[in-house]
Design a protein around this motif. Sequence first.
Motif, PDB file in Angstrom:
ATOM      1  N   PRO A  73       0.810  -1.343  -0.294  1.00  0.00           N
ATOM      2  CA  PRO A  73      -0.101  -0.250   0.009  1.00  0.00           C
ATOM      3  C   PRO A  73       0.949   1.203   0.079  1.00  0.00           C
ATOM      4  O   PRO A  73       2.254   1.496   0.834  1.00  0.00           O
ATOM      5  N   PRO A  74       0.308   2.098  -0.619  1.00  0.00           N
ATOM      6  CA  PRO A  74       0.769   3.930  -0.671  1.00  0.00           C
ATOM      7  C   PRO A  74       1.155   4.167   0.368  1.00  0.00           C
ATOM      8  O   PRO A  74      -0.278   4.243   1.555  1.00  0.00           O
ATOM      9  N   MET A  75       2.104   4.453   1.197  1.00  0.00           N
ATOM     10  CA  MET A  75       1.686   5.667   2.804  1.00  0.00           C
ATOM     11  C   MET A  75       0.549   6.911   2.520  1.00  0.00           C
ATOM     12  O   MET A  75      -0.441   6.580   3.752  1.00  0.00           O
ATOM     13  N   THR A  76       0.340   7.094   1.351  1.00  0.00           N
ATOM     14  CA  THR A  76      -0.773   8.067   1.489  1.00  0.00           C
ATOM     15  C   THR A  76      -2.528   6.991   1.655  1.00  0.00           C
ATOM     16  O   THR A  76      -3.008   7.973   2.861  1.00  0.00           O
ATOM     17  N   ALA A  77      -2.350   5.820   1.373  1.00  0.00           N
ATOM     18  CA  ALA A  77      -3.459   5.241   1.857  1.00  0.00           C
ATOM     19  C   ALA A  77      -3.549   4.679   3.242  1.00  0.00           C
ATOM     20  O   ALA A  77      -4.564   4.828   4.147  1.00  0.00           O
ATOM     21  N   LEU A  78      -2.165   4.409   3.730  1.00  0.00           N
ATOM     22  CA  LEU A  78      -2.174   4.122   4.836  1.00  0.00           C
ATOM     23  C   LEU A  78      -2.644   5.869   6.233  1.00  0.00           C
ATOM     24  O   LEU A  78      -3.554   5.720   6.957  1.00  0.00           O
ATOM     25  N   MET A  79      -1.353   7.397   5.988  1.00  0.00           N
ATOM     26  CA  MET A  79      -2.508   7.809   6.450  1.00  0.00           C
ATOM     27  C   MET A  79      -3.790   8.373   6.048  1.00  0.00           C
ATOM     28  O   MET A  79      -4.165   9.203   7.136  1.00  0.00           O
ATOM     29  N   GLU A  80      -4.470   8.152   4.953  1.00  0.00           N
ATOM     30  CA  GLU A  80      -6.034   8.501   4.994  1.00  0.00           C
ATOM     31  C   GLU A  80      -6.991   7.782   6.109  1.00  0.00           C
ATOM     32  O   GLU A  80      -7.242   8.491   6.683  1.00  0.00           O
ATOM     33  N   LEU A  81      -5.866   6.108   6.044  1.00  0.00           N
ATOM     34  CA  LEU A  81      -7.136   5.508   6.363  1.00  0.00           C
ATOM     35  C   LEU A  81      -6.710   5.441   8.609  1.00  0.00           C
ATOM     36  O   LEU A  81      -7.661   5.740   9.375  1.00  0.00           O
ATOM     37  N   VAL A  82      -6.108   6.391   8.971  1.00  0.00           N
ATOM     38  CA  VAL A  82      -5.468   6.194  10.537  1.00  0.00           C
ATOM     39  C   VAL A  82      -5.754   8.330  10.419  1.00  0.00           C
ATOM     40  O   VAL A  82      -5.648   8.511  11.809  1.00  0.00           O
ATOM     41  N   GLN A  83      -5.688   9.054   9.863  1.00  0.00           N
ATOM     42  CA  GLN A  83      -6.502  10.231   9.859  1.00  0.00           C
ATOM     43  C   GLN A  83      -5.662  11.353  10.242  1.00  0.00           C
ATOM     44  O   GLN A  83      -5.518  11.888  11.391  1.00  0.00           O
ATOM     45  N   VAL A  84      -4.317  11.325   9.452  1.00  0.00           N
ATOM     46  CA  VAL A  84      -3.159  11.929  10.496  1.00  0.00           C
ATOM     47  C   VAL A  84      -3.634  13.606  10.902  1.00  0.00           C
ATOM     48  O   VAL A  84      -4.455  13.878   9.491  1.00  0.00           O
ATOM     49  N   GLN A  85      -3.548  13.885  12.212  1.00  0.00           N
ATOM     50  CA  GLN A  85      -3.480  14.907  12.071  1.00  0.00           C
ATOM     51  C   GLN A  85      -2.777  16.103  11.701  1.00  0.00           C
ATOM     52  O   GLN A  85      -1.815  16.133  11.360  1.00  0.00           O
ATOM     53  N   PRO A  86      -3.171  17.592  11.694  1.00  0.00           N
ATOM     54  CA  PRO A  86      -2.577  18.797  11.337  1.00  0.00           C
ATOM     55  C   PRO A  86      -1.401  19.137  11.644  1.00  0.00           C
ATOM     56  O   PRO A  86       0.056  18.805  11.420  1.00  0.00           O
ATOM     57  N   GLY A  87      -1.311  18.927  13.044  1.00  0.00           N
ATOM     58  CA  GLY A  87       0.481  19.043  14.210  1.00  0.00           C
ATOM     59  C   GLY A  87       0.726  17.607  13.713  1.00  0.00           C
ATOM     60  O   GLY A  87       2.571  18.050  14.587  1.00  0.00           O
ATOM     61  N   ALA A  88       0.698  16.481  13.323  1.00  0.00           N
ATOM     62  CA  ALA A  88       1.966  15.616  12.444  1.00  0.00           C
ATOM     63  C   ALA A  88       3.017  16.184  11.518  1.00  0.00           C
ATOM     64  O   ALA A  88       2.422  16.825  10.954  1.00  0.00           O
ATOM     65  N   ARG A  89       4.470  16.230  11.860  1.00  0.00           N
ATOM     66  CA  ARG A  89       4.953  16.647  11.279  1.00  0.00           C
ATOM     67  C   ARG A  89       6.001  15.309  10.726  1.00  0.00           C
ATOM     68  O   ARG A  89       6.860  15.946   9.259  1.00  0.00           O
ATOM     69  N   VAL A  90       5.657  14.961  11.281  1.00  0.00           N
ATOM     70  CA  VAL A  90       6.990  13.004  11.004  1.00  0.00           C
ATOM     71  C   VAL A  90       6.492  11.680  11.341  1.00  0.00           C
ATOM     72  O   VAL A  90       5.389  11.994  12.311  1.00  0.00           O
TER      73      VAL A  90
END
Length: 186
Positions: A73-90
Motif C-alpha cells: 500500500p502507498p503511504m498516502t492510503a495508510l495516512m488517509e486510513l488513520v487520519q493523520v492530524q494537522p500537527g503531525a510533521r513526522v
Amino acid sequence: SPRFWPNGPLPTSEEWLDLAAGDFKDYHLRVSGLVDNPVELSLEDLRAMTKQEQTTMHHCIQGWSGIAEWGGPPMTALMELVQVQPGARVGVFYSFGDSHSGKQYYDTHTMENLRHPQSTLAYEMNYETLGAVYGAPLRLRVENQLGYKMVKWITAIEFVASEKDVGAGYGGIKQDEEYFDLIADI
C-alpha cells in the motif's frame, strides 16, 4: 538486478522470531500518535488496501545499488486510513531489528517524503512475499532517499510533531549514534 544485496543483521527478538516461524500470520502493524484513528493492521488487512507496484533502483550509502519491484500500500492510503492530524510533521518507523549498540532501530520521515508518489509499505519484492533478509514482514520504501532511511522489519509507525520527540532527537538511530544526516535525498 540479478543480486539485490541484503543489508543488516536479522532481528533477534523473540517476538519477531515467533512471527517469522508462523509466516507472520499473527503480525500486526501498530499505527498511532497524532492520528484520529489508531489501528493495528494484519498483513491481510494491508493486502486488502490499495496496492501499488513500482520498479525502482535502491541506492545504499555503502555505495551499491540494485533494481527491484516492490508491492504494497502507498503511504498516502495508510495516512488517509488513520487520519493523520494537522500537527503531525513526522512519521516514525520502528523496527523489530536493533542498531549496532543494541537499541531498537528506528528512523523518521517528513510528511512531505511520506506523501511522495513512490512512498510505499512493501510486503512484496520481485512479485513474491518479502523475504526475511529484505525486511519481512513489512518494509518502508521512500524512493527519493538512501537505503538506511527505508526501515525494514517494521513493527510500528507513530506520527509525531517533530523528530526531536523520539530517541535522542536527531531523527533516527543512525543519526543518534553514527552522525548520519536527517535527510538522505538522492
